[in-house]
Motif scaffolding. Structure first.
Motif, PDB file in Angstrom:
ATOM      1  N   ILE A 151       2.193   9.092  -6.644  1.00 30.44           N
ATOM      2  CA  ILE A 151       2.742  10.454  -6.635  1.00 30.44           C
ATOM      3  C   ILE A 151       3.662  10.666  -7.832  1.00 30.44           C
ATOM      4  CG2 ILE A 151       4.278  12.031  -5.375  1.00 30.44           C
ATOM      5  CD1 ILE A 151       3.228  10.728  -2.776  1.00 30.44           C
ATOM      6  N   ILE A 152       4.495   9.654  -8.131  1.00 23.70           N
ATOM      7  CA  ILE A 152       5.400   9.755  -9.275  1.00 23.70           C
ATOM      8  C   ILE A 152       4.610   9.844 -10.578  1.00 23.70           C
ATOM      9  CG2 ILE A 152       7.255   8.606 -10.557  1.00 23.70           C
ATOM     10  CD1 ILE A 152       8.032   7.227  -7.892  1.00 23.70           C
ATOM     11  N   LEU A 153       3.617   8.977 -10.736  1.00 21.56           N
ATOM     12  CA  LEU A 153       2.839   8.925 -11.975  1.00 21.56           C
ATOM     13  C   LEU A 153       1.966  10.158 -12.175  1.00 21.56           C
ATOM     14  CD1 LEU A 153       1.821   5.155 -11.990  1.00 21.56           C
ATOM     15  CD2 LEU A 153       3.394   6.306 -13.567  1.00 21.56           C
ATOM     16  N   ALA A 154       1.764  10.933 -11.126  1.00 21.86           N
ATOM     17  CA  ALA A 154       1.011  12.182 -11.276  1.00 21.86           C
ATOM     18  C   ALA A 154       1.756  13.163 -12.184  1.00 21.86           C
ATOM     19  CB  ALA A 154       0.772  12.815  -9.910  1.00 21.86           C
ATOM     20  N   LYS A 198       0.831  -1.204   0.000  1.00 24.92           N
ATOM     21  CA  LYS A 198       0.000   0.000   0.000  1.00 24.92           C
ATOM     22  C   LYS A 198       0.865   1.253   0.000  1.00 24.92           C
ATOM     23  CE  LYS A 198      -3.735   2.263   2.575  1.00 24.92           C
ATOM     24  NZ  LYS A 198      -4.619   2.183   3.774  1.00 24.92           N
ATOM     25  N   GLU A 199       1.932   1.242   0.791  1.00 25.67           N
ATOM     26  CA  GLU A 199       2.819   2.401   0.856  1.00 25.67           C
ATOM     27  C   GLU A 199       3.531   2.633  -0.472  1.00 25.67           C
ATOM     28  OE1 GLU A 199       4.190   2.425   5.534  1.00 25.67           O
ATOM     29  OE2 GLU A 199       5.024   0.896   4.210  1.00 25.67           O
ATOM     30  N   ARG A 255      12.903   1.040  -5.751  1.00 24.50           N
ATOM     31  CA  ARG A 255      13.269   0.326  -4.529  1.00 24.50           C
ATOM     32  C   ARG A 255      12.870   1.156  -3.311  1.00 24.50           C
ATOM     33  NH1 ARG A 255      19.497  -1.280  -4.713  1.00 24.50           N
ATOM     34  NH2 ARG A 255      19.644   1.008  -4.771  1.00 24.50           N
ATOM     35  N   SER A 256      12.606   0.461  -2.217  1.00 23.94           N
ATOM     36  CA  SER A 256      12.248   1.165  -0.980  1.00 23.94           C
ATOM     37  C   SER A 256      12.699   0.330   0.217  1.00 23.94           C
ATOM     38  CB  SER A 256      10.735   1.398  -0.903  1.00 23.94           C
ATOM     39  OG  SER A 256      10.045   0.162  -0.738  1.00 23.94           O
ATOM     40  N   ARG A 257      12.940   1.005   1.319  1.00 21.59           N
ATOM     41  CA  ARG A 257      13.253   0.337   2.581  1.00 21.59           C
ATOM     42  C   ARG A 257      12.991   1.317   3.707  1.00 21.59           C
ATOM     43  NH1 ARG A 257      18.422   1.526   4.796  1.00 21.59           N
ATOM     44  NH2 ARG A 257      19.712   2.837   3.462  1.00 21.59           N
ATOM     45  N   ARG A 258      12.959   0.809   4.919  1.00 25.06           N
ATOM     46  CA  ARG A 258      12.715   1.654   6.087  1.00 25.06           C
ATOM     47  C   ARG A 258      13.802   1.419   7.128  1.00 25.06           C
ATOM     48  NH1 ARG A 258       7.499   0.929   6.881  1.00 25.06           N
ATOM     49  NH2 ARG A 258       6.893   3.033   6.272  1.00 25.06           N
ATOM     50  N   ALA A 259      14.204   2.498   7.796  1.00 23.27           N
ATOM     51  CA  ALA A 259      15.165   2.416   8.903  1.00 23.27           C
ATOM     52  C   ALA A 259      14.661   3.327  10.006  1.00 23.27           C
ATOM     53  CB  ALA A 259      16.562   2.841   8.455  1.00 23.27           C
ATOM     54  N   GLY A 260      14.121   2.730  11.059  1.00 21.89           N
ATOM     55  CA  GLY A 260      13.556   3.534  12.136  1.00 21.89           C
ATOM     56  C   GLY A 260      12.387   4.349  11.647  1.00 21.89           C
ATOM     57  N   ALA A 261      12.455   5.662  11.813  1.00 25.38           N
ATOM     58  CA  ALA A 261      11.366   6.546  11.391  1.00 25.38           C
ATOM     59  C   ALA A 261      11.585   7.089   9.988  1.00 25.38           C
ATOM     60  CB  ALA A 261      11.228   7.704  12.377  1.00 25.38           C
ATOM     61  N   GLU A 262      12.621   6.632   9.305  1.00 19.34           N
ATOM     62  CA  GLU A 262      12.939   7.160   7.984  1.00 19.34           C
ATOM     63  C   GLU A 262      12.694   6.117   6.896  1.00 19.34           C
ATOM     64  OE1 GLU A 262      16.944   8.531   8.112  1.00 19.34           O
ATOM     65  OE2 GLU A 262      16.494  10.257   9.397  1.00 19.34           O
ATOM     66  N   GLU A 263      12.266   6.600   5.725  1.00 15.11           N
ATOM     67  CA  GLU A 263      12.066   5.749   4.562  1.00 15.11           C
ATOM     68  C   GLU A 263      13.089   6.145   3.489  1.00 15.11           C
ATOM     69  OE1 GLU A 263       8.828   5.894   7.115  1.00 15.11           O
ATOM     70  OE2 GLU A 263       9.458   7.602   5.869  1.00 15.11           O
ATOM     71  N   TYR A 264      13.603   5.135   2.786  1.00 10.60           N
ATOM     72  CA  TYR A 264      14.563   5.368   1.713  1.00 10.60           C
ATOM     73  C   TYR A 264      13.958   4.852   0.413  1.00 10.60           C
ATOM     74  CZ  TYR A 264      17.989   6.455   5.310  1.00 10.60           C
ATOM     75  OH  TYR A 264      18.644   7.040   6.365  1.00 10.60           O
ATOM     76  N   ILE A 265      13.857   5.745  -0.585  1.00 13.48           N
ATOM     77  CA  ILE A 265      13.212   5.432  -1.850  1.00 13.48           C
ATOM     78  C   ILE A 265      14.144   5.857  -2.980  1.00 13.48           C
ATOM     79  CG2 ILE A 265      11.223   5.909  -3.330  1.00 13.48           C
ATOM     80  CD1 ILE A 265      10.124   6.908  -0.298  1.00 13.48           C
ATOM     81  N   ILE A 307       6.656  13.502  -2.337  1.00 14.84           N
ATOM     82  CA  ILE A 307       6.854  12.282  -1.548  1.00 14.84           C
ATOM     83  C   ILE A 307       7.129  12.655  -0.097  1.00 14.84           C
ATOM     84  CG2 ILE A 307       8.357  10.276  -1.173  1.00 14.84           C
ATOM     85  CD1 ILE A 307       8.745  10.128  -4.201  1.00 14.84           C
ATOM     86  N   GLY A 308       7.876  13.752   0.101  1.00 19.05           N
ATOM     87  CA  GLY A 308       8.152  14.241   1.449  1.00 19.05           C
ATOM     88  C   GLY A 308       6.906  14.658   2.190  1.00 19.05           C
ATOM     89  N   GLU A 309       5.875  15.086   1.461  1.00 18.43           N
ATOM     90  CA  GLU A 309       4.597  15.428   2.104  1.00 18.43           C
ATOM     91  C   GLU A 309       3.888  14.169   2.581  1.00 18.43           C
ATOM     92  OE1 GLU A 309       2.520  17.629  -0.843  1.00 18.43           O
ATOM     93  OE2 GLU A 309       3.766  19.440  -0.629  1.00 18.43           O
ATOM     94  N   PHE A 310       4.135  13.063   1.902  1.00 10.11           N
ATOM     95  CA  PHE A 310       3.559  11.770   2.291  1.00 10.11           C
ATOM     96  C   PHE A 310       4.361  11.154   3.423  1.00 10.11           C
ATOM     97  CE2 PHE A 310       3.048   7.105   1.391  1.00 10.11           C
ATOM     98  CZ  PHE A 310       1.710   7.029   1.747  1.00 10.11           C
ATOM     99  N   TYR A 311       5.714  11.246   3.319  1.00  6.97           N
ATOM    100  CA  TYR A 311       6.627  10.768   4.355  1.00  6.97           C
ATOM    101  C   TYR A 311       7.581  11.903   4.681  1.00  6.97           C
ATOM    102  CZ  TYR A 311       5.370   5.802   4.085  1.00  6.97           C
ATOM    103  OH  TYR A 311       4.716   4.608   4.158  1.00  6.97           O
ATOM    104  N   SER A 312       7.397  12.526   5.829  1.00  7.23           N
ATOM    105  CA  SER A 312       8.156  13.731   6.173  1.00  7.23           C
ATOM    106  C   SER A 312       9.657  13.494   6.267  1.00  7.23           C
ATOM    107  CB  SER A 312       7.646  14.327   7.486  1.00  7.23           C
ATOM    108  OG  SER A 312       7.811  13.410   8.556  1.00  7.23           O
ATOM    109  N   LYS A 313      10.080  12.259   6.595  1.00  2.87           N
ATOM    110  CA  LYS A 313      11.504  11.966   6.741  1.00  2.87           C
ATOM    111  C   LYS A 313      12.045  11.098   5.615  1.00  2.87           C
ATOM    112  CE  LYS A 313      11.706  12.429  11.783  1.00  2.87           C
ATOM    113  NZ  LYS A 313      12.147  11.806  13.051  1.00  2.87           N
TER     114      LYS A 313
END
Length: 292
Positions: A216-219, A208-209, A231-241, A267-273
Motif C-alpha cells: 500500500i505504501i509503495l503504491a 504476509k500482513e 515497525r508493526s505490532r498488534r494489541a487486541g483488535a488493533e494494529e500499530y504501524i 492502510i485503514g481500509e486494510f485494517y479498520s482499527k
C-alpha cells in the motif's frame, strides 16, 4: 447483534450446559461426562472473561493508557488457554483414577442426550461468534468461539463413547475417551496461546500482513523518495504501524500531510482499527537506509 450481546448469550448458554452436564455426570457416574462438564465450565469462565475484556479493550485511550486498552483481549485469551490446560490435566488425572476403579455407567441414554444437546447449542453459537470475531479481528472473541467449537467435538466424542460403553459393556472406554478429549483440547489451547500471547511481547505482524501494508505504501512511490524503519505490532483488535517517510525538499507541508493522510486512509481500509504513525523526513536529511 452487538459484541456484548453475543458474549452475554455465550455466558447464558454455557451456564445452562454446565449445570446439565454436571447433574448428568454425577447421575451416570461417567468420568467422561464429568470431564466434559469441567471443560464446559472453563468455557463459561472464558465467556465471562471475554465479556469484560471486550468492554475494557473498547475503552478509548486515556491519561494512564495513551495507547488504549487493546491488550486486555490478549491477556484474556492467554488466561483462557491456561485454564484449558488446567482442565486437561485434571481430566487426565481423574481418568487414570477411573482405570484403577472402574464401575458401570448408569443412565447412558440421559448422558448421550445431554451431550448431543450441548453440541448442537455450541455449534450454533460458536459459528455466530466466530463470524463476528473475524469481522472485528477480536482475539478474545476468537478464543471464546474456539472454546465453544472444541466443546462440540468433545461432546460428540463423549456421546459416542457412552453409546459404545452401553452396547459393549467396555467400561475402560469411558476414561480412554476422556483422556483423548483432554489431549485434544490442550492441543487446541496451545495453538490459541501462540496467537494470544505474542502480542503481549509486542511481536510484529506476520510477514504476509506486513507485505500487504508495504504494498500500500509503495503504491505511492512516485510521491516520495523512500521509507525506512518500518515497525508493526498488534494489541487486541488493533494494529500499530509506524515508519519514516523521506520526501522531496520541494514538497510543501500541506502536500506532505495530504500524502500521509492518503497512505493512512488506505492502510485503514486494510485494517479498520490500525493506528498509523508516519515520521516525515526532508530529502537533505536523508541517510542511506534499506527500504525494508
Amino acid at each position: 447483534m452487538s459484541h456484548n450481546n453475543l458474549t452475554i448469550l455465550s455466558v447464558i448458554s454455557n451456564f445452562i450446559i454446565v449445570v446439565l452436564k454436571l447433574i448428568v455426570g454425577f447421575l451416570t457416574g461417567s468420568v467422561a461426562v464429568i470431564s466434559e462438564a469441567v471443560h464446559s465450565s472453563m468455557d463459561l469462565f472464558a465467556s465471562v472473561i471475554t465479556f469484560f475484556s471486550i468492554r475494557i479493550a473498547g475503552r478509548p485511550a486515556d491519561d494512564d493508557h495513551p495507547y488504549g486498552h487493546g491488550k486486555a483481549e490478549n491477556i484474556a485469551g492467554t488466561i483462557e488457554t491456561l485454564l484449558i490446560f488446567v482442565a486437561g490435566i485434571w481430566i487426565i488425572i481423574e481418568s487414570i483414577n477411573k482405570f484403577t476403579n472402574p464401575h458401570e455407567i448408569r443412565l447412558p441414554a440421559l448422558g448421550i442426550a445431554v451431550m448431543l444437546f450441548g453440541a448442537a447449542v455450541n455449534m450454533i453459537i460458536s459459528r455466530v461468534i466466530k463470524r463476528a470475531a473475524d469481522k472485528a479481528n477480536s482475539v478474545a472473541m476468537k478464543s471464546n468461539a474456539l472454546h465453544l467449537y472444541t466443546d462440540v467435538f468433545t461432546s460428540l466424542g463423549i456421546a459416542g463413547s457412552l453409546l459404545l460403553v452401553y452396547l459393549t459393556g467396555w467400561t475402560w472406554l469411558d476414561p480412554t475417551i476422556a483422556i483423548i478429549t483432554a489431549i485434544y483440547i490442550m492441543y487446541e489451547a496451545w495453538k490459541l496461546l501462540k496467537e494470544s500471547f505474542p502480542p503481549l511481547m509486542d511481536q510484529r505482524l506476520n510477514k504476509k500482513e506486513e507485505e500487504e501494508i508495504k504494498r500500500i505504501i509503495l503504491a505511492h512511490k512516485e510521491d516520495f523518495i523512500e521509507f525506512h524503519d518500518f515497525r508493526s505490532r498488534r494489541a487486541g483488535a488493533e494494529e500499530y504501524i509506524d515508519f519514516h517517510l523521506v520526501v522531496s525538499s520541494e514538497m510543501t507541508v500541506t502536500e506532505a500531510h495530504a500524502l500521509c493522510d492518503k497512505i493512512e486512509r488506505e492502510i485503514g481500509e486494510f485494517y479498520s482499527k490500525a493506528q498509523v504513525l508516519i515520521h516525515l523526513e526532508p530529502e537533505e536529511e536523508r541517510q542511506m537506509f534499506n527500504i525494508y
